[in-house]
Design an enzyme around this catalytic site. Sequence first.
Site, PDB file in Angstrom:
ATOM      1  CB  SER A   1       8.179   9.002   5.668  1.00  0.00           C
ATOM      2  OG  SER A   1       8.142   7.759   5.031  1.00  0.00           O
TER       3      SER A   1
ATOM      4  NE  ARG B   1     -12.999  -3.212  -0.556  1.00  0.00           N
ATOM      5  CZ  ARG B   1     -12.027  -3.111   0.355  1.00  0.00           C
ATOM      6  NH1 ARG B   1     -11.224  -2.073   0.339  1.00  0.00           N
ATOM      7  NH2 ARG B   1     -11.848  -4.023   1.264  1.00  0.00           N
TER       8      ARG B   1
ATOM      9  CG  HIS C   1       4.365  -3.419  -2.272  1.00  0.00           C
ATOM     10  ND1 HIS C   1       3.363  -3.642  -1.341  1.00  0.00           N
ATOM     11  CD2 HIS C   1       5.145  -4.520  -2.256  1.00  0.00           C
ATOM     12  CE1 HIS C   1       3.544  -4.831  -0.804  1.00  0.00           C
ATOM     13  NE2 HIS C   1       4.611  -5.393  -1.334  1.00  0.00           N
TER      14      HIS C   1
HETATM   15  C1  GAR Z   1       5.800   2.598   2.987  1.00  0.00           C
HETATM   16  O1  GAR Z   1       6.877   1.734   3.268  1.00  0.00           O
HETATM   17  C2  GAR Z   1       4.997   2.059   1.822  1.00  0.00           C
HETATM   18  O2  GAR Z   1       5.790   1.449   0.841  1.00  0.00           O
HETATM   19  C3  GAR Z   1       4.118   1.058   2.497  1.00  0.00           C
HETATM   20  O3  GAR Z   1       3.741   1.667   3.709  1.00  0.00           O
HETATM   21  C4  GAR Z   1       4.764   2.564   4.120  1.00  0.00           C
HETATM   22  C5  GAR Z   1       4.145   3.920   4.350  1.00  0.00           C
HETATM   23  O4  GAR Z   1       5.087   4.774   4.946  1.00  0.00           O
HETATM   24  N1  GAR Z   1       2.993   0.757   1.700  1.00  0.00           N
HETATM   25  C6  GAR Z   1       2.388  -0.418   1.676  1.00  0.00           C
HETATM   26  O5  GAR Z   1       2.757  -1.378   2.328  1.00  0.00           O
HETATM   27  C7  GAR Z   1       1.204  -0.494   0.732  1.00  0.00           C
HETATM   28  N2  GAR Z   1       0.642  -1.802   0.734  1.00  0.00           N
HETATM   29  P1  GAR Z   1       4.843   6.337   4.988  1.00  0.00           P
HETATM   30  O6  GAR Z   1       3.455   6.558   5.575  1.00  0.00           O
HETATM   31  O7  GAR Z   1       5.906   6.853   5.905  1.00  0.00           O
HETATM   32  O8  GAR Z   1       4.959   6.870   3.586  1.00  0.00           O
END
Ligand code: GAR
Length: 210
Positions: free
Chosen positions: A13, A65, A109
Amino acid sequence: KLRVGVLASGRGSNLQSLLEQSLGGKIDAQVVLVASNKADAGALEKAREAGIPTRVIDHRGFASREDFDTAMVAALREAGVELVVLAGFMRLLSKVFLEAFPQRIMNIHPSLLPAFPGLNVQRQALEYGARFSGCTVHFVDGGLDTGPIIIQAVVPILEDDSEQSLAARILAEEHRIYPRAVQLFAEGRLRVEGRRVRIAPKADPPETAL
Ligand code: GAR
């Protein structure tokens, strides 16, 4: 236009909001590659729908990695990427990656860092009893969610919030601030001084010739 590579492991998203802003000409950036470590990431589908080139690089195919990061860096370089945007990319980056794109990797984040780094972030905030949470866009360094902070947005935690309702309220803010951070970078207005990111004022438009 700034050439952006987006790395995503999930739904996508945040990628979608960046695509809308860039394809709509709202920011001076173009997404030139969407890469994922997961072949079934929703983000890849969103990229394809928008006609953006995609790459799948499965981390399970690499011994270390560093080897995985070397492949990812090669793909980003091939696409001429100038800024790497992590959007729900659930892998830590090694030195190989960080040194290939110094101060050119951003992450988002879903908390107000340095509170609640890592995983299960909304649950951490609820269990802690915080009254506010939010989201943070930061440059990526060698730590877990520790890099210099570019933008944050705050949301309240409501009495009857669940992890899901809180996540949704935060996500709406993510979609607003991530494209803004990319635009600030595109305008060359971000300067990292130690832990602090300085945001230069917007330059005056050039004077019109008399
Ligand atoms: C988002 O809320 C982002 O902030 C979080 O994952 C989600 C991804 O949503 N990221 C983390 O937690 C990174 N450690 P999306 O795929 O819909 O953008």
